[in-house]
Design an enzyme around this catalytic site. Structure first.
Site, PDB file in Angstrom:
ATOM      1  N   SER A 145       0.840  -1.189   0.000  1.00  0.00           N
ATOM      2  CA  SER A 145       0.000   0.000   0.000  1.00  0.00           C
ATOM      3  C   SER A 145       0.873   1.235   0.000  1.00  0.00           C
ATOM      4  O   SER A 145       1.993   1.214   0.523  1.00  0.00           O
ATOM      5  CB  SER A 145      -0.901   0.009   1.241  1.00  0.00           C
ATOM      6  OG  SER A 145      -1.558   1.250   1.387  1.00  0.00           O
ATOM      7  N   TYR A 158      -2.448  -0.692   9.941  1.00  0.00           N
ATOM      8  CA  TYR A 158      -2.515  -1.168   8.552  1.00  0.00           C
ATOM      9  C   TYR A 158      -1.214  -0.870   7.811  1.00  0.00           C
ATOM     10  O   TYR A 158      -0.636  -1.739   7.158  1.00  0.00           O
ATOM     11  CB  TYR A 158      -3.691  -0.501   7.846  1.00  0.00           C
ATOM     12  CG  TYR A 158      -3.831  -0.897   6.392  1.00  0.00           C
ATOM     13  CD1 TYR A 158      -4.443  -2.088   6.035  1.00  0.00           C
ATOM     14  CD2 TYR A 158      -3.339  -0.071   5.385  1.00  0.00           C
ATOM     15  CE1 TYR A 158      -4.570  -2.449   4.710  1.00  0.00           C
ATOM     16  CE2 TYR A 158      -3.461  -0.427   4.052  1.00  0.00           C
ATOM     17  CZ  TYR A 158      -4.075  -1.614   3.720  1.00  0.00           C
ATOM     18  OH  TYR A 158      -4.183  -1.972   2.408  1.00  0.00           O
TER      19      TYR A 158
END
Length: 287
Positions: A145, A158
């Site tokens: 990400s 995350y």
């Protein structure tokens, strides 16, 4: 350069979002696809859609798997290798998330995120590598990400899980040089997925406004990167700018993140004991 047609591809987290879009994109190019996830109905629906859209493509297979369970992943890899006659490409895409103030995130939630986003991918890598070493060829695609490029507000757990995956991938790539096995790390930005409905919200921040990239655009970019043999793919202009600024002007990157935190600060905060609150925001999570 890699020719996709005829390749045996295994995709985790394939029941929705980027994983589903990748299954469709690989099938469109004539790959033999095995899809894995925990939702049987959604896997069957995706398989049926592939049959409908690409009747000439090799029929996809669907296997239930919990990537956080090493035994489940071992069974997945063995069955996929049998169905495909070998795994040419493994895509580690399965992921979960928590959004909100990092200090409000329960340690158990952080552990859960790591068990899927990081250790889930590690399980797949460790199980597939013996097969790829035997064939002296293969590609491992790890979906990280943009949030792993620099710590973003309200995405501490995350982003940390994806950063761990990215660094592991870079080390692995160097060690596999000359073996015929390569590693591609993908850094998507905010993507339109339905995964946000299952994401836990612990308060303190709200999602930024879109527009977000459709999963099909992300999948097409990943396919092109595979075909061109790229080692890394940073999606979105903002992601590439963040990568550049972090390297050249780290202080500016930190200030930009602080400004973002201020803009996205929510009106309500929750304590650590209230982390079971579900985020029903219309905004999806970044992949």
């Amino acid at each position: 350069m890699m020719e996709i047609r005829g390749k045996g591809v295994l995709i985790t987290g394939a029941s929705s979002g980027i994983g589903r879009a990748l299954a469709l994109a690989f099938a469109a190019r004539g790959a033999r696809v095995v899809m894995a996830a925990r939702r049987a109905r959604r896997l069957r629906e995706t398989a049926a859609e592939i049959h409908r859209l690409f009747p000439q493509a090799p029929g996809p297979s669907a296997i239930l798997c919990d990537v956080s369970d090493r035994k489940s992943v071992r069974r997945l890899i063995e069955e996929a290798a049998r169905l495909l006659g070998g795994i040419d490409i493994l895509v580690n895409n399965a992921g979960i998330g928590v959004y909100g103030n990092t200090w409000n995130t329960a340690v158990s939630d952080i552990q859960s995120i790591l068990s899927v986003n990081f250790y889930g991918a590690i399980n797949g890598i460790m199980e597939v590598l013996p097969h790829m070493h035997k064939e002296r060829s293969g590609l491992i695609v790890n979906i990280a990400s943009v949030a792993s490029k620099h710590g973003m507000p309200y995405l501490g757990a995350y982003g940390a899980s994806k950063a761990a995956l990215a660094v592991f991938s870079q080390s692995l790539r160097a060690e596999l040089a000359g073996t015929g096995i390569s590693v591609l790390v993908v850094y998507p930005g905010y993507t339109e997925t339905e995964f946000f409905s299952k994401e836990k919200h612990v308060g303190g921040g709200r999602r930024p406004q879109g527009p977000y990239a459709p999963p099909s655009r992300v999948a097409d970019a990943v396919i092109r990167a595979i075909e061109r043999g790229k080692p890394e793919l940073v999606l979105t202009l903002s992601g590439r700018l963040l990568t550049l600024i972090q390297g050249l002007l780290p202080g500016l990157a930190a200030k930009a993140m602080a400004m973002m935190a201020g803009r996205l600060k929510g009106r309500k905060e929750y304590s650590n004991e209230q982390t079971k609150i579900t985020d029903h925001s219309p905004f999806p999570k970044p992949r």
